[in-house]
Design a protein around this motif. Structure first.
Motif, PDB file in Angstrom:
ATOM      1  N   PRO A   1      22.907   9.995  -8.347  1.00  0.00           N
ATOM      2  CA  PRO A   1      21.567  10.585  -8.403  1.00  0.00           C
ATOM      3  C   PRO A   1      21.308  11.493  -7.198  1.00  0.00           C
ATOM      4  O   PRO A   1      21.725  11.211  -6.073  1.00  0.00           O
ATOM      5  CB  PRO A   1      20.645   9.366  -8.380  1.00  0.00           C
ATOM      6  CG  PRO A   1      21.468   8.262  -8.958  1.00  0.00           C
ATOM      7  CD  PRO A   1      22.857   8.521  -8.467  1.00  0.00           C
ATOM      8  N   GLY A   2      20.606  12.584  -7.455  1.00  0.00           N
ATOM      9  CA  GLY A   2      20.307  13.558  -6.421  1.00  0.00           C
ATOM     10  C   GLY A   2      21.326  14.667  -6.307  1.00  0.00           C
ATOM     11  O   GLY A   2      21.080  15.671  -5.641  1.00  0.00           O
ATOM     12  N   ALA A   3      22.480  14.504  -6.947  1.00  0.00           N
ATOM     13  CA  ALA A   3      23.497  15.553  -6.958  1.00  0.00           C
ATOM     14  C   ALA A   3      23.161  16.545  -8.066  1.00  0.00           C
ATOM     15  O   ALA A   3      23.232  16.202  -9.251  1.00  0.00           O
ATOM     16  CB  ALA A   3      24.881  14.958  -7.188  1.00  0.00           C
ATOM     17  N   VAL A   4      22.770  17.758  -7.690  1.00  0.00           N
ATOM     18  CA  VAL A   4      22.438  18.802  -8.662  1.00  0.00           C
ATOM     19  C   VAL A   4      23.510  19.878  -8.572  1.00  0.00           C
ATOM     20  O   VAL A   4      23.616  20.578  -7.556  1.00  0.00           O
ATOM     21  CB  VAL A   4      21.046  19.403  -8.383  1.00  0.00           C
ATOM     22  CG1 VAL A   4      20.757  20.552  -9.338  1.00  0.00           C
ATOM     23  CG2 VAL A   4      19.972  18.335  -8.509  1.00  0.00           C
ATOM     24  N   VAL A   5      24.305  19.997  -9.617  1.00  0.00           N
ATOM     25  CA  VAL A   5      25.366  21.003  -9.609  1.00  0.00           C
ATOM     26  C   VAL A   5      24.776  22.378  -9.895  1.00  0.00           C
ATOM     27  O   VAL A   5      23.691  22.507 -10.454  1.00  0.00           O
ATOM     28  CB  VAL A   5      26.473  20.671 -10.623  1.00  0.00           C
ATOM     29  CG1 VAL A   5      27.181  19.380 -10.239  1.00  0.00           C
ATOM     30  CG2 VAL A   5      25.918  20.576 -12.041  1.00  0.00           C
ATOM     31  N   ALA A   6      25.519  23.419  -9.501  1.00  0.00           N
ATOM     32  CA  ALA A   6      25.018  24.790  -9.648  1.00  0.00           C
ATOM     33  C   ALA A   6      24.981  25.231 -11.097  1.00  0.00           C
ATOM     34  O   ALA A   6      24.113  26.011 -11.492  1.00  0.00           O
ATOM     35  CB  ALA A   6      25.877  25.747  -8.828  1.00  0.00           C
ATOM     36  N   SER A   7      25.919  24.746 -11.900  1.00  0.00           N
ATOM     37  CA  SER A   7      25.958  25.135 -13.312  1.00  0.00           C
ATOM     38  C   SER A   7      26.944  24.252 -14.052  1.00  0.00           C
ATOM     39  O   SER A   7      28.029  23.966 -13.538  1.00  0.00           O
ATOM     40  CB  SER A   7      26.387  26.601 -13.469  1.00  0.00           C
ATOM     41  OG  SER A   7      26.507  26.962 -14.829  1.00  0.00           O
ATOM     42  N   LEU A   8      26.573  23.856 -15.241  1.00  0.00           N
ATOM     43  CA  LEU A   8      27.497  23.144 -16.114  1.00  0.00           C
ATOM     44  C   LEU A   8      28.361  24.178 -16.835  1.00  0.00           C
ATOM     45  O   LEU A   8      28.307  24.346 -18.063  1.00  0.00           O
ATOM     46  CB  LEU A   8      26.733  22.271 -17.110  1.00  0.00           C
ATOM     47  CG  LEU A   8      26.026  21.064 -16.493  1.00  0.00           C
ATOM     48  CD1 LEU A   8      25.055  20.429 -17.489  1.00  0.00           C
ATOM     49  CD2 LEU A   8      27.046  20.022 -16.022  1.00  0.00           C
ATOM     50  N   SER A   9      29.147  24.904 -16.041  1.00  0.00           N
ATOM     51  CA  SER A   9      29.978  25.953 -16.620  1.00  0.00           C
ATOM     52  C   SER A   9      31.047  26.362 -15.619  1.00  0.00           C
ATOM     53  O   SER A   9      30.979  26.026 -14.431  1.00  0.00           O
ATOM     54  CB  SER A   9      29.142  27.186 -16.998  1.00  0.00           C
ATOM     55  OG  SER A   9      28.756  27.902 -15.839  1.00  0.00           O
ATOM     56  N   THR A  10      32.019  27.105 -16.122  1.00  0.00           N
ATOM     57  CA  THR A  10      33.027  27.765 -15.304  1.00  0.00           C
ATOM     58  C   THR A  10      32.945  29.255 -15.594  1.00  0.00           C
ATOM     59  O   THR A  10      33.199  29.662 -16.730  1.00  0.00           O
ATOM     60  CB  THR A  10      34.438  27.242 -15.635  1.00  0.00           C
ATOM     61  OG1 THR A  10      34.496  25.837 -15.379  1.00  0.00           O
ATOM     62  CG2 THR A  10      35.487  27.954 -14.803  1.00  0.00           C
ATOM     63  N   PRO A  11      32.566  30.080 -14.613  1.00  0.00           N
ATOM     64  CA  PRO A  11      32.478  31.522 -14.882  1.00  0.00           C
ATOM     65  C   PRO A  11      33.784  32.070 -15.453  1.00  0.00           C
ATOM     66  O   PRO A  11      34.863  31.754 -14.956  1.00  0.00           O
ATOM     67  CB  PRO A  11      32.171  32.118 -13.501  1.00  0.00           C
ATOM     68  CG  PRO A  11      31.557  31.003 -12.733  1.00  0.00           C
ATOM     69  CD  PRO A  11      32.211  29.750 -13.231  1.00  0.00           C
ATOM     70  N   TRP A  12      33.650  32.855 -16.503  1.00  0.00           N
ATOM     71  CA  TRP A  12      34.812  33.434 -17.191  1.00  0.00           C
ATOM     72  C   TRP A  12      35.829  32.338 -17.512  1.00  0.00           C
ATOM     73  O   TRP A  12      37.034  32.502 -17.356  1.00  0.00           O
ATOM     74  CB  TRP A  12      35.433  34.549 -16.344  1.00  0.00           C
ATOM     75  CG  TRP A  12      34.446  35.633 -16.075  1.00  0.00           C
ATOM     76  CD1 TRP A  12      34.032  36.607 -16.952  1.00  0.00           C
ATOM     77  CD2 TRP A  12      33.698  35.856 -14.865  1.00  0.00           C
ATOM     78  NE1 TRP A  12      33.074  37.403 -16.351  1.00  0.00           N
ATOM     79  CE2 TRP A  12      32.859  36.976 -15.074  1.00  0.00           C
ATOM     80  CE3 TRP A  12      33.662  35.225 -13.626  1.00  0.00           C
ATOM     81  CZ2 TRP A  12      31.999  37.455 -14.098  1.00  0.00           C
ATOM     82  CZ3 TRP A  12      32.811  35.705 -12.653  1.00  0.00           C
ATOM     83  CH2 TRP A  12      31.988  36.818 -12.887  1.00  0.00           C
ATOM     84  N   GLY A  13      35.292  31.209 -17.989  1.00  0.00           N
ATOM     85  CA  GLY A  13      36.133  30.042 -18.220  1.00  0.00           C
ATOM     86  C   GLY A  13      37.205  30.258 -19.261  1.00  0.00           C
ATOM     87  O   GLY A  13      38.247  29.591 -19.229  1.00  0.00           O
ATOM     88  N   GLU A  14      36.979  31.198 -20.183  1.00  0.00           N
ATOM     89  CA  GLU A  14      37.976  31.452 -21.221  1.00  0.00           C
ATOM     90  C   GLU A  14      39.244  32.073 -20.652  1.00  0.00           C
ATOM     91  O   GLU A  14      40.253  32.190 -21.361  1.00  0.00           O
ATOM     92  CB  GLU A  14      37.387  32.369 -22.303  1.00  0.00           C
ATOM     93  CG  GLU A  14      37.216  33.832 -21.918  1.00  0.00           C
ATOM     94  CD  GLU A  14      35.976  34.124 -21.094  1.00  0.00           C
ATOM     95  OE1 GLU A  14      35.632  35.315 -20.948  1.00  0.00           O
ATOM     96  OE2 GLU A  14      35.330  33.168 -20.596  1.00  0.00           O
TER      97      GLU A  14
END
Length: 779
Positions: free
Chosen positions: A293-306
């Motif tokens: 708890p309290g850990a907020v990630v920047a994005s649930l993604s990988t830029p240009w993940g493909e």
């Protein structure tokens, strides 16, 4: 575990051919939606192109699935719904992230409702198919963040595992077909392509880049994707969730989100902005971890993940992004969420007071660069909670003291700026550091408190000397006297007169005086400068002309001129080099400047909103070149960069609420009051990173070093040579202080230093300025 019909095996041992398979990648960051429950479960899912893509478990930092896609199989052929991409997405309310995706065609309709079970580590997908087809599903595991070493098998359900990460895919109805395969050779898509239906029934595949495929016997039912550390555990969770039913999970899901959102106090200038504000708050909440708890990630993604199999992606915790999310949640009245973020900062601080550049939700560092603003931001969060009268978590005073010690010892320079690219002095970074020194001072002991405030005053007074240029070609071109630069390199590299290495531009360099950005906007956001200051207004004029681009979504901004972080001009994914694109969050920063100048921020809010995905996600970047339909790139619309970006949603939400209150939410009373009027600093400090070429009159001069030294100095051409041993200061630096009265008797100070290892081998010179003589008034 056998609830499958007896399938004909292919080959003696039913081992799928082709291992290890194609090189694995993640999914595209061109996402539609994200969702998670607010129960005890630990599953996060993203949707893109009408199907499921990355699924995270048991924390937001650990993607376990590349995608789960749907196909319609009929007598006349098969339909790839991801590629057809003719669908709609809806939710019960903006703050209730329960997505329903409806795919439609001339002779079919497939409805998918995605329901994370709040009680179990299970994702349920309710499906209903109308039309002359059967439904096929292909799942691409990427367990343990490793697409190279997965093993898949079929045994009463579909399974995959890698290093104690196991998933189970099953359904509440019989399966017509099931198989484990190798991506690119024996996976379900290859089977459909070769035969027009699923025919293979391999019972095992891997190790390698694996896939699972199944055909459903009934046109409606529920899929379950369960996660555990064992196959039995994943199967038990998935079957138990199916047994209790999707309706029960759906009801608990909606109840949890309704309870959390019941006090969201959002103004709604129009329905679109009001809905996006509620959804933005939910997006911030969805990016908080449950395991940590309290850990907020920047994005649930990988830029240009493909195009990459990188482990980190953006599903990591950046102290800057997490703090800005906390400020947005505070502005939305969610104090509990912000307090947990602060508590995690207490737990993850390094011994010397800083935080890692980013870390997994567990606190384990990933990148280990040093960014001074990321040490100062948690102090601002603590100060904001205190300003609101909120009880502080245990450990906050010590956290603040250690953080400010690091800021005081190492600032105002930073190894990296906020864009994580260059060392030097950056107006954004220095602004955050100054505000932290002022706002965090009440937690310090009296001697440190005085030192922190004097240091803040000095940095504030010297900021223009470090970051402001006049009479440059760019200034003359735009008819201004000067402007704040993006960044001044370290003094050893020339400072304002030096060059900046442009990351992501194949080694290209540019004069520091030719680079501009919106980084200066935090000087007004945090109360260090007034928006009417001519230097701010001149910089704004240059930025609007150099970085602003008009798009169908509205006016948007680049990070800085000659940026290289973005797709290539032909639309190819960023591969370490590229062309910087437009960042919606910077429209928010420009909107805050407009708000502080008494203008309406509504155009900036609308520009940001028009950049959102169909599901309401705000991206990191949008495309600004000619439309490239074959690559899904259109002007003013999301590119392949991170989406959603927590920072973008936080900036939108803060600007919307600031428009209502009339002031930025990051603006702290203590900082605003201290710098409401000019405050000359009583002393300047000479450090290797920020030497003093000329000292204004009436200031003490303090010479500082992180290690002991003896000052060897003289006046006006090395006359009257003396020595002084440095003494330890309040924040651990060694200091020699020369008082203003002694300095006033001379024109020049010359000095060198002797360290324990010997003489430094260099002489230094400080010009000592004097106040102009007062003219005599006749009597």
């Amino acid at each position: 575990m056998s609830d499958l019909p007896s399938f004909a095996l292919v080959g003696d041992d039913a081992l799928a051919p082709g291992a290890p398979g194609l090189a694995p990648t993640w999914s595209s960051s061109d996402k539609d939606f994200v969702t998670t429950s607010l129960g005890q479960a630990r599953v996060w899912v993203t949707l893109g192109h009408g199907v499921l893509n990355e699924v995270y478990w048991p924390s937001t930092g650990e993607p376990q699935l590349r995608d789960l896609t749907f196909y319609l199989v009929g007598e006349g052929g098969w339909v790839d719904l991801k590629r057809t991409a003719h669908y709609t997405l809806s939710v019960p309310a903006p703050f209730l992230p329960l997505p329903t995706v409806v795919h439609t065609g001339a002779d079919y309709q497939l409805t998918l409702e995605v329901v994370p079970d709040p009680l179990r580590d299970v994702l349920l997908v309710r499906y209903e198919l109308q039309g002359p087809y059967t439904l096929a599903v292909v799942a691409a595991p990427h367990l343990n963040g490793d697409g190279h070493d997965n093993v898949a098998w079929v045994d009463g359900a579909c399974f995959a595992h890698c290093h104690r990460r196991v998933l189970c895919l099953t359904a509440d109805s019989p399966l017509r077909q099931a198989s484990a395969g190798i991506v690119g050779v024996s996976d379900g898509w290859q089977d459909l392509q070769a035969h027009g239906r699923l025919t293979w029934a391999y019972t095992k595949a891997g190790p390698g880049n694996v896939a699972l495929s199944l055909a459903l016997a009934r046109p409606q039912g529920v899929l379950a994707l369960g996660f555990s550390n064992t196959a039995r555990g994943a199967y038990t969770l998935a079957r138990a969730s199916l047994a209790e039913g999707a309706d029960a999970a759906r009801g608990a899901f909606l109840h949890g989100w309704s309870q959390w959102a019941r006090h969201l106090p959002f103004p709604a200038p129009d329905p679109e902005l009001g809905a996006l504000a509620q959804f933005s708050a939910a997006v911030l909440k969805m990016h908080e971890d449950t395991t940590y708890p309290g850990a907020v990630v920047a994005s649930l993604s990988t830029p240009w993940g493909e195009a990459t199999d990188t482990l980190g992606g953006y599903h990591l915790v950046w102290p800057r992004d997490a703090t800005l999310a906390a400020f947005a949640l505070l502005a939305a009245g969610q104090l509990d969420d912000a307090r947990r973020i602060l508590a995690r900062f207490v737990a993850t601080q390094e011994e010397d007071g800083h935080w890692a550049q980013n870390s997994y939700p567990s606190g384990d560092p990933f990148w280990t660069g040093l960014q001074l603003d990321e040490t100062a931001f948690p102090v601002l969060l603590a100060a904001k909670l205190r300003e609101l009268g909120d009880p502080e978590p245990a450990g906050v005073p010590e956290m603040v003291r250690r953080a400010l010690g690091f800021v005081a010892r190492t600032g105002p320079t930073s190894d990296q700026d906020r864009w994580e690219e260059n060392p030097g002095v950056n107006p954004f970074t220095v602004a955050v550091a100054i505000a932290a020194l002022v706002a965090g001072a009440p937690w310090l002991a009296p001697d440190q408190q005085d030192e922190a405030l004097r240091l803040a005053d000095e940095w504030n007074e010297r900021l223009e000397g470090w970051c402001y240029v006049e009479d440059t070609p760019l200034a003359r071109e735009h008819g201004v006297r000067g402007y704040y630069v993006r960044l001044a390199p370290p003094q050893k590299d020339g400072g304002l007169g030096g060059e900046v290495l442009l990351r992501n531009r194949l080694g290209e360099t540019l004069l520091a005086s030719a680079l501009v950005s919106l980084d200066f906007s935090y000087l007004t956001r945090l109360g260090l400068r007034h928006v009417t200051d001519p230097r701010v207004q001149d910089t704004l004029r240059v930025v609007d002309r150099v970085l602003r681009v008009s798009t169908p979504s509205g006016d948007l901004y680049r990070r800085y001129n000659h940026d290289g972080y973005g797709e290539h001009d032909d639309g190819r994914p960023f591969d370490g080099n590229g062309t910087g694109r437009l960042w919606p969050l910077l429209a928010g920063e420009r909107g805050h400047l407009a708000l502080q100048a008494g203008e309406d921020a509504l155009p900036y809010l609308r520009a940001m909103a028009h950049c959102a995905s169909d599901g309401g996600l705000l991206p990191e970047q949008v495309w600004d070149g000619p439309a490239l339909p074959e690559r899904g790139l259109f002007p003013g619309r999301p590119s392949g960069s991170a989406m959603p970006l927590v920072w973008s949603h936080a900036e939108f939400l803060k600007l919307l609420l600031a428009r209502e209150s009339g002031r930025p939410f990051e603006l702290l009373r203590a900082v605003e009051d201290r710098y409401a009027h000019a405050r000359p600093a009583p002393e300047w400090r000479w450090r290797n990173e920020t030497p003093v070429a000329a000292l204004p009159p009436g200031r003490d001069l303090r010479l500082e070093s992180p290690v002991p030294f003896t000052l060897h100095y003289g006046w006006d051409g090395w006359q009257d040579v003396q020595e002084a041993a440095a003494q330890p200061g309040p924040f651990g630096l060694w200091q020699v202080c020369l008082g203003a009265e002694a300095l006033a008797a001379h024109d020049t100070l010359h000095f060198t230093r002797r360290f324990e290892t010997g003489w430094e081998g260099q002489d230094h010179r400080v010009a000592l300025q004097h106040a102009p003589a007062q003219a005599l008034t006749p009597t």
